[in-house]
Design an enzyme around this catalytic site. Structure first.
Site, PDB file in Angstrom:
ATOM      1  N   SER A 125      40.995  69.385  52.327  1.00 20.63           N
ATOM      2  CA  SER A 125      39.995  70.411  52.041  1.00 20.63           C
ATOM      3  C   SER A 125      39.355  70.904  53.327  1.00 20.63           C
ATOM      4  O   SER A 125      39.211  70.137  54.299  1.00 20.63           O
ATOM      5  CB  SER A 125      38.937  69.772  51.141  1.00 20.63           C
ATOM      6  OG  SER A 125      37.819  70.602  51.031  1.00 20.63           O
ATOM      7  N   TYR A 150      32.445  62.729  48.791  1.00 16.18           N
ATOM      8  CA  TYR A 150      33.719  63.389  48.461  1.00 16.18           C
ATOM      9  C   TYR A 150      34.427  63.844  49.737  1.00 16.18           C
ATOM     10  O   TYR A 150      35.603  63.543  49.967  1.00 16.18           O
ATOM     11  CB  TYR A 150      33.489  64.594  47.526  1.00 16.18           C
ATOM     12  CG  TYR A 150      34.705  65.496  47.465  1.00 16.18           C
ATOM     13  CD1 TYR A 150      35.836  65.108  46.754  1.00 16.18           C
ATOM     14  CD2 TYR A 150      34.748  66.715  48.161  1.00 16.18           C
ATOM     15  CE1 TYR A 150      36.974  65.913  46.731  1.00 16.18           C
ATOM     16  CE2 TYR A 150      35.875  67.517  48.149  1.00 16.18           C
ATOM     17  CZ  TYR A 150      36.988  67.111  47.425  1.00 16.18           C
ATOM     18  OH  TYR A 150      38.105  67.905  47.416  1.00 16.18           O
ATOM     19  N   LYS A 154      38.147  62.703  51.821  1.00  8.01           N
ATOM     20  CA  LYS A 154      39.239  63.553  52.336  1.00  8.01           C
ATOM     21  C   LYS A 154      39.505  63.228  53.804  1.00  8.01           C
ATOM     22  O   LYS A 154      40.643  63.128  54.239  1.00  8.01           O
ATOM     23  CB  LYS A 154      38.889  65.040  52.163  1.00  8.01           C
ATOM     24  CG  LYS A 154      38.879  65.501  50.722  1.00  8.01           C
ATOM     25  CD  LYS A 154      40.263  65.413  50.087  1.00  8.01           C
ATOM     26  CE  LYS A 154      40.231  65.631  48.594  1.00  8.01           C
ATOM     27  NZ  LYS A 154      41.459  65.263  47.901  1.00  8.01           N
TER      28      LYS A 154
HETATM   29  P1  NAD Z   1      41.382  68.693  39.018  1.00 10.73           P
HETATM   30  O1  NAD Z   1      40.260  67.774  38.681  1.00 10.73           O
HETATM   31  O2  NAD Z   1      41.617  69.845  38.126  1.00 10.73           O
HETATM   32  O3  NAD Z   1      42.741  67.864  39.157  1.00 10.73           O
HETATM   33  C1  NAD Z   1      42.778  66.536  39.601  1.00 10.73           C
HETATM   34  C2  NAD Z   1      43.499  65.725  38.538  1.00 10.73           C
HETATM   35  O4  NAD Z   1      43.580  64.375  38.977  1.00 10.73           O
HETATM   36  C3  NAD Z   1      42.780  65.732  37.204  1.00 10.73           C
HETATM   37  O5  NAD Z   1      43.676  66.161  36.199  1.00 10.73           O
HETATM   38  C4  NAD Z   1      42.377  64.260  36.988  1.00 10.73           C
HETATM   39  O6  NAD Z   1      42.434  63.891  35.629  1.00 10.73           O
HETATM   40  C5  NAD Z   1      43.390  63.541  37.856  1.00 10.73           C
HETATM   41  N1  NAD Z   1      42.965  62.236  38.380  1.00 10.73           N
HETATM   42  C6  NAD Z   1      41.803  61.937  39.012  1.00 10.73           C
HETATM   43  N2  NAD Z   1      41.798  60.634  39.358  1.00 10.73           N
HETATM   44  C7  NAD Z   1      42.980  60.102  38.959  1.00 10.73           C
HETATM   45  C8  NAD Z   1      43.554  58.804  39.017  1.00 10.73           C
HETATM   46  N3  NAD Z   1      42.897  57.787  39.559  1.00 10.73           N
HETATM   47  N4  NAD Z   1      44.779  58.623  38.496  1.00 10.73           N
HETATM   48  C9  NAD Z   1      45.449  59.652  37.932  1.00 10.73           C
HETATM   49  N5  NAD Z   1      44.945  60.888  37.828  1.00 10.73           N
HETATM   50  C10 NAD Z   1      43.727  61.117  38.340  1.00 10.73           C
HETATM   51  O7  NAD Z   1      41.139  69.175  40.522  1.00 10.73           O
HETATM   52  P2  NAD Z   1      41.881  70.305  41.353  1.00 10.73           P
HETATM   53  O8  NAD Z   1      40.916  71.389  41.596  1.00 10.73           O
HETATM   54  O9  NAD Z   1      43.193  70.604  40.760  1.00 10.73           O
HETATM   55  O10 NAD Z   1      42.056  69.541  42.727  1.00 10.73           O
HETATM   56  C11 NAD Z   1      43.271  68.893  43.075  1.00 10.73           C
HETATM   57  C12 NAD Z   1      43.133  68.280  44.444  1.00 10.73           C
HETATM   58  O11 NAD Z   1      42.796  69.294  45.385  1.00 10.73           O
HETATM   59  C13 NAD Z   1      42.045  67.223  44.553  1.00 10.73           C
HETATM   60  O12 NAD Z   1      42.495  66.205  45.407  1.00 10.73           O
HETATM   61  C14 NAD Z   1      40.887  67.981  45.189  1.00 10.73           C
HETATM   62  O13 NAD Z   1      40.052  67.116  45.893  1.00 10.73           O
HETATM   63  C15 NAD Z   1      41.640  68.912  46.109  1.00 10.73           C
HETATM   64  N6  NAD Z   1      40.877  70.122  46.454  1.00 10.73           N
HETATM   65  C16 NAD Z   1      40.405  70.911  45.458  1.00 10.73           C
HETATM   66  C17 NAD Z   1      39.675  72.059  45.788  1.00 10.73           C
HETATM   67  C18 NAD Z   1      39.087  72.933  44.715  1.00 10.73           C
HETATM   68  O14 NAD Z   1      38.173  73.701  45.020  1.00 10.73           O
HETATM   69  N7  NAD Z   1      39.581  72.895  43.483  1.00 10.73           N
HETATM   70  C19 NAD Z   1      39.471  72.398  47.134  1.00 10.73           C
HETATM   71  C20 NAD Z   1      39.991  71.546  48.112  1.00 10.73           C
HETATM   72  C21 NAD Z   1      40.700  70.419  47.774  1.00 10.73           C
HETATM   73  C1  WQD Z   2      30.858  78.965  46.764  1.00  7.47           C
HETATM   74  C2  WQD Z   2      29.593  79.744  47.070  1.00  7.47           C
HETATM   75  C3  WQD Z   2      27.553  78.539  46.641  1.00  7.47           C
HETATM   76  C4  WQD Z   2      27.917  78.293  42.322  1.00  7.47           C
HETATM   77  C5  WQD Z   2      33.380  73.510  47.120  1.00  7.47           C
HETATM   78  C6  WQD Z   2      33.480  72.191  47.826  1.00  7.47           C
HETATM   79  C7  WQD Z   2      34.623  72.218  48.796  1.00  7.47           C
HETATM   80  C8  WQD Z   2      35.908  72.631  48.084  1.00  7.47           C
HETATM   81  C9  WQD Z   2      35.729  73.896  47.323  1.00  7.47           C
HETATM   82  C10 WQD Z   2      37.016  70.641  47.312  1.00  7.47           C
HETATM   83  C11 WQD Z   2      28.525  78.893  47.758  1.00  7.47           C
HETATM   84  C12 WQD Z   2      27.676  79.750  45.748  1.00  7.47           C
HETATM   85  C13 WQD Z   2      28.173  78.573  43.645  1.00  7.47           C
HETATM   86  C14 WQD Z   2      26.817  78.930  41.684  1.00  7.47           C
HETATM   87  C15 WQD Z   2      26.324  80.103  43.737  1.00  7.47           C
HETATM   88  N1  WQD Z   2      36.305  71.664  47.108  1.00  7.47           N
HETATM   89  N2  WQD Z   2      27.385  79.461  44.337  1.00  7.47           N
HETATM   90  N3  WQD Z   2      26.068  79.821  42.415  1.00  7.47           N
HETATM   91  O1  WQD Z   2      30.715  74.936  47.861  1.00  7.47           O
HETATM   92  O2  WQD Z   2      32.247  76.576  49.055  1.00  7.47           O
HETATM   93  O3  WQD Z   2      33.165  74.521  48.088  1.00  7.47           O
HETATM   94  O4  WQD Z   2      34.594  73.786  46.443  1.00  7.47           O
HETATM   95  O5  WQD Z   2      37.435  70.202  48.344  1.00  7.47           O
HETATM   96  O6  WQD Z   2      34.739  70.942  49.325  1.00  7.47           O
HETATM   97  O7  WQD Z   2      32.259  71.974  48.534  1.00  7.47           O
HETATM   98  O8  WQD Z   2      32.446  76.291  46.572  1.00  7.47           O
HETATM   99  O9  WQD Z   2      32.458  77.595  44.498  1.00  7.47           O
HETATM  100  O10 WQD Z   2      30.802  75.697  44.744  1.00  7.47           O
HETATM  101  O11 WQD Z   2      30.489  77.758  46.090  1.00  7.47           O
HETATM  102  O12 WQD Z   2      25.585  80.900  44.358  1.00  7.47           O
HETATM  103  O13 WQD Z   2      26.529  78.706  40.523  1.00  7.47           O
HETATM  104  O14 WQD Z   2      29.006  80.158  45.825  1.00  7.47           O
HETATM  105  O15 WQD Z   2      26.229  78.395  47.068  1.00  7.47           O
HETATM  106  O16 WQD Z   2      27.876  79.717  48.678  1.00  7.47           O
HETATM  107  P1  WQD Z   2      32.024  75.578  47.967  1.00  7.47           P
HETATM  108  P2  WQD Z   2      31.579  76.795  45.368  1.00  7.47           P
END
Ligand code: NAD
Ligand code: WQD
Length: 342
Positions: A125, A150, A154
């Protein structure tokens, strides 16, 4: 070639499974369903006109994970999405985040080594860059002290993978996602936040459909042109396609190092107010919103320099902000229809 997708019924995992199948890979999904549903595997199958093997297992349980590899001896690579991902929640229950995200990863690495699976793509991330001083951020930007447990999982996960790649036959790629949004064009899969969404896009769509009264815009006094924070929003389908490129890079032996890192973003930042107005313009639906206090832990601005991924993975984003907001809206409307039919 068979790829194990952990967290395969989750938001990004499900979209990646579709792109892997479209590219001709076999796929096995494993998920503990803590944040997703089994029916998502059927939806993936519907999109790809195939049956997708799904195994409900928790990666913290090494025995169950090992059995997945015993039952599917030909798994040659893994894309590891399974993790807990809510930043705010991780501050309330940090130990569960360390337990889940780190033990799962270490079990996976051990089992991969035991079973001879050598290729790993890891979901990292942009959170590892913290409040970067120089924008856009490229992969040489310093990894800063994490702002949440969190984020720390990562950072530590990347280090664990880096060290394992240096000492075993493991080949790995960490993909640092910026802000994934949107849904598959079929509207059969998308983001399914449990409870009140934390992230901006699902909050917008839920407000637009009337599930939430108004969107709280967190802060209007950031040092950005309109005072609201800037992020690099990327369509989940573009993001998914980069995973296919990463797996292909490893399997054909094009890696320059056994552990590589790539940013995945569009290279373009949008403010919160720009996202709201893009949504309203593309859908014709008004989103009521109010300025509120800043959300703790938010940074003013971040966007990616993704030129390394463009060059090395031969990947670039194809979908724009309009595609992101429209697909997110179509997915939201589909959820609503489903509920009304029940
Ligand atoms: P998500 O929660 O939709 O998907 C993650 C899945 O992992 C879920 O279905 C959950 O049930 C499963 N899971 C969690 N712990 C588990 C375990 N111990 N064993 C088996 N399954 C397990 O999330 P996502 O948005 O699809 O994110 C996927 C990956 O990408 C994550 O590692 C997240 O940290 C990373 N990521 C997400 C974002 C984002 O904004 N969505 C941004 C950066 C990184
Ligand atoms: C985006 C912008 C909020 C909700 C997060 C994690 C990051 C990554 C992606 C996993 C910000 C604003 C949001 C609301 C708002 N995930 N906002 N009202 O915070 O950039 O990133 O998700 O790795 O690690 O921190 O994403 O979508 O929460 O926010 O004003 O109800 O929207 O303040 O500026 P963020 P987000």
């Amino acid at each position: 070639m068979k790829i194990l997708v952990t967290g395969g019924t989750g938001y990004i995992g499900s979209h990646t499974a579709v792109e892997l199948l479209k590219a001709g890979f076999d796929v096995v999904l494993v998920d503990n369903l803590s944040n997703s549903y089994k029916w998502i595997a059927d939806r993936i199958g519907r999109i790809c006109d195939c049956k997708v093997p799904f195994i409900q297992a928790d990666l913290r349980d090494k025995g169950s994970l090992s059995k997945v590899f015993t039952d599917h001896r030909d798994i040659s690579g893994v894309i590891h999405f399974a993790a807990m991902k809510a930043v705010g929640e991780s501050m309330q229950i940090p130990l569960q985040y360390y337990q889940n995200n780190l033990i799962s990863l270490m079990n996976l690495l051990e089992v991969m080594q035991e079973k001879g699976a050598e290729h790993l793509v890891f979901s990292s991330s942009c959170t590892v860059y913290g409040a970067a001083e120089k924008l856009p951020v490229d992969e040489s930007s310093p990894v800063l002290e994490a702002l949440s447990p969190y984020g720390n999982t990562k950072r530590i996960s990347e280090e664990i993978i880096r060290d394992s790649s240096a000492t075993t036959s493991l080949k790995s790629i960490s993909l640092r996602y910026f802000n994934p949004v949107g849904a598959h064009k079929s509207a059969l899969i998308g983001e399914l936040p449990m409870g009140v969404p934390n992230n901006l896009m699902p909050y917008i769509t839920q407000t637009a459909i009337g599930k939430r009264d108004f969107l709280r815009v967190f802060g209007n006094d950031y040092p950005t042109p309109d005072g609201t924070p800037i992020r690099d929003y990327i369509h989940v389908t573009d993001l998914a396609k980069a995973h296919v490129k990463a797996i292909q890079r490893m399997t054909v032996g094009e890696q320059k190092n056994d552990w590589e890192v790539f940013n995945l973003g569009t290279g373009k930042g949008y403010s919160v107010l720009e996202i709201i107005s893009a949504f309203e313009k593309a859908t014709g639906v008004k989103v009521p919103w109010k300025f509120m206090e800043r959300r703790s832990g938010d940074i003013a601005a971040i966007w990616a320099d993704a030129s390394l991924a463009n060059r090395e993975l031969n990947w670039k984003t194809e979908l724009d902000l309009q595609d992101m907001v429209i697909s997110a809206w179509e997915w939201e409307k589909g959820q609503d229809k489903l509920k009304r039919q029940k």
